[in-house]
Structures are given as C-alpha cells and as structure tokens.
Design an enzyme around this catalytic site. Structure first.
Site, PDB file in Angstrom:
ATOM      1  N   CYS A 169      47.604  41.649  13.128  1.00 14.38           N
ATOM      2  CA  CYS A 169      47.923  41.741  11.706  1.00 14.38           C
ATOM      3  C   CYS A 169      49.417  41.625  11.441  1.00 14.38           C
ATOM      4  O   CYS A 169      49.842  41.035  10.442  1.00 14.38           O
ATOM      5  CB  CYS A 169      47.400  43.064  11.137  1.00 14.38           C
ATOM      6  SG  CYS A 169      48.045  44.529  12.000  1.00 14.38           S
ATOM      7  N   HIS A 218      49.855  49.098  11.495  1.00 21.86           N
ATOM      8  CA  HIS A 218      49.137  48.002  10.844  1.00 21.86           C
ATOM      9  C   HIS A 218      49.955  47.646   9.609  1.00 21.86           C
ATOM     10  O   HIS A 218      50.625  48.509   9.028  1.00 21.86           O
ATOM     11  CB  HIS A 218      47.729  48.466  10.451  1.00 21.86           C
ATOM     12  CG  HIS A 218      47.017  47.548   9.497  1.00 21.86           C
ATOM     13  ND1 HIS A 218      46.638  46.265   9.841  1.00 21.86           N
ATOM     14  CD2 HIS A 218      46.620  47.727   8.213  1.00 21.86           C
ATOM     15  CE1 HIS A 218      46.025  45.700   8.818  1.00 21.86           C
ATOM     16  NE2 HIS A 218      46.005  46.571   7.813  1.00 21.86           N
TER      17      HIS A 218
END
Length: 363
Positions: free
Chosen positions: A144, A67
């Site tokens: 993301c 992430h």
C-alpha cells in the site's frame, strides 16, 4: 535471533527511535513527526488540489509497520491485494478505516499541492489504478505504501516520507541476505493479512467479513444521474454527501457496476436529515439501459420500497434505513441501478440526499 536491542540516542514520543532503513522515498531515513494526528503545513506551488498522506498503524501511534492512503479531492485512495487481475486500488472515506480492518488512524502528512489540474488528478488516479492490480501485491516490494509513493510522485513531484515504508525496507534487506522472502513464512498476499483491508472489503474483488460488498463495486465506472456537483460518484464512494441537482426534480439515479457477479441481500442508506431522505427507492438488477424517467416509473423495477422506515442513525441529525431485498431476484448481479425519489403527492422538486451507501451480500 534475539538481537541485543539497546536504547538509541534519539527518542520520539518517549519511545526509542526506530532503526534507520531504506523506505519508499529512499535517501536519508526520516522519523515520524512528533505531532501525531496533525497535518503538516500545506506546501507545494501552484494552487492545485491539496494532497496529503493519511497514515495508519495497528495501535494508532508510533509503530514498526504502517498502512497509508493518499487523500485528494475529498477521497482517500488505498491499495490492497487479492486473487484477481482487477485493480487493487479503491477509494474510502478519508481517515476512517473500515471496522475490523486492524488499522487505526495515526496522523496526516501534507504532501503539498498537486502540480496538475483537477481533471488531470482524476486521470492520473485512473491510470495508476490499472498499474496496480490486486494480484501484483507484495508485502515487501509492492504494498500500500509503494502505491501511495507512486501516486504522490505523479501528483506532487515528491515521494512519501521514508519512515512510512520502513518495514518493507527492512524486509527487503533480510530477503536479500537469504536470497528469498523470510525463510520460514509463506509470502503475504493481502495488505495487513487476516483482519486487514481484505477482511474489511477494501481489496478490489473481495467481500468483507460482515458481507460489505464495497470491494466488489467497480468504482471507476460508477455513475450518478441528476446530482449536484462535479464528482458525485467520488463523493458516494467516500461516504460524502450526494444531493439532487438544484432546479430539477428531487431524484437521483445511481449505477453500480460490479467487478464480478455478486448476490445482493440488503442495502443500507443514510441521509443527512429526514426532510431530504428519499421516500421512494427502486432497485434494478442488471438493467440494459436506464434513464431517470425510466427509473421513476417508465420501467418496472426489480424491487421497490415505498415509505422506507427511516430511523436515527446515531450521527447527529442523520437518518438511515436497511432494505432487505428479495435474494432470489438479485443473484448473479453484475450491475445495479438504484433510484431515489419522492412518493406520489409529495413536492417533486424537494431535494433528496444520501451520504452513506452500503451493499451487503456474498459472491
């Protein structure tokens, strides 16, 4: 099924190097730099704001999935999904994933200096927020890391390292073979799934499992009156210090618009030292219009707290207080105004400061 994995010729941090695949940046596959947790030397030309990519993994080390968020001007911008047309982009304190998010900080990668001015950086962030609604999130094609890559290209003229988004590249290849997403699994909606950013309140229009309403605040519309510095609202969103302006009265007025109506139950506030902690806090539910003078006493508050019981927060000299609100007065809350000031009889010009601000409740 059951692929016959064998050691690769190259190794990284004592582990087999991950397989090559197509990442967000495209081109030849890169590997994670060996110095985990350390930013690469700053690059870029021009003297603009430094931009870096903060990378997270489930373990805090080398992993198959990551992430990421882009840090610039003291805030880190991240993207997550949700069932709302509002933006899925939110700001958080750099390198500090919210409790329960499932992510652990891995390392920072320098993306260089921005090619645009400070004002243009903020304009670009606002523009990209509109291009990334929470509802458009897709684990393989719009996650993301795709957001981080887009913002990096706009600010620095280059994308993020391809190894960061390797998992999406592998998944996209599998999807191409089968003609759809992984054949036996439902499509993922939120970045990280259960226990990920949505559970931590990072997804716009979402409430964290612990009731944190950060994801419900429309941060692009937040305003802070009588504050020192050029971007107090941005500091507030990332857990930075916000202090009343020099040469003025020790007061702050914070406006917090919501993505959609919420029910406020409590307010948590932290101040760096007890001497700068507000001794008077007034809350206003859905105020039509308000200035600092009105908030100080010209208009009746929905609820007022005099001499809050500040106590050590456990972070150095910082003190914190939890204010339980009258739940019935803060239902269907679309906008909240919070006044921080000094009680009668105190030095009115003594500065007040807050560095942590948290709303808790439900939708």
């Amino acid at each position: 099924l059951s692929p016959a994995w064998t050691p690769s010729p190259a190794s990284h941090l004592g582990a087999s190097a991950p397989p090559a695949s197509m990442g967000a940046s495209g081109g030849k596959e890169e590997q994670p730099p060996a110095a985990a947790g350390a930013a690469a030397p700053a690059g870029g030309a021009g003297g603009g704001a430094q931009v870096q990519l903060n990378v997270y993994s489930p373990s805090g080390g080398l992993n198959a999935i990551y992430h990421s968020g882009v840090e610039v001007l003291g805030a880190e911008y991240v993207y997550g999904g949700g069932d709302t047309s509002f933006s899925g982009v939110t700001a958080q304190r750099p390198k500090v994933p919210p409790p329960g998010s499932g992510w652990v900080f891995y390392q920072a990668v320098s993306l260089g200096a921005s090619r645009v001015s400070r004002e243009e950086v903020l304009r670009i962030v606002t523009e990209i927020r509109r291009d990334f609604p929470a509802s458009s999130y897709d684990l393989l094609s719009r996650n993301c890391n795709h957001f981080s890559d887009t913002l990096s290209r706009r600010l620095c003229g280059q994308g993020i390292p391809s190894w960061v988004n390797r998992a999406a590249g592998i998944g996209a290849s599998v999807s191409g073979v089968f003609g759809s997403s992984a054949p036996t699994q439902a499509p993922a909606k939120a970045d990280g799934g259960a226990g990920g950013p949505a559970a931590a309140g990072l997804v716009a229009g979402s409430v964290a499992e612990d009731g944190d309403l950060k994801g419900m605040v429309r941060w692009s519309g937040v305003g802070v009156g009588n504050a020192k510095g050029a971007e107090p609202a941005q500091a507030l969103s990332s857990g930075g210090l916000v202090t009343s302006d020099d040469g003025s009265t020790g007061e702050l007025l914070v406006f917090l618009p919501m993505e959609s109506p919420v029910k406020l139950q409590e307010l948590w506030v932290e101040s760096p030292v007890s001497s700068s902690a507000p001794s008077r806090i007034r809350l206003f539910a859905n105020p039509p219009s308000l200035n600092v003078d009105d908030a100080a006493g010209g208009v009746a508050a929905t609820q007022e707290f005099l001499a809050p019981a500040w106590a050590p927060s456990g972070r150095g000299t910082a003190v914190a207080v939890v204010l339980k609100v009258n739940f019935l007065k803060f239902q269907n809350l679309g906008n909240l105004a919070v006044y921080f000031g000094r009680a009668e009889g105190e030095d009115e010009e003594a500065a007040v400061s807050v560095q942590g601000f948290r709303l808790c409740g439900k939708v």
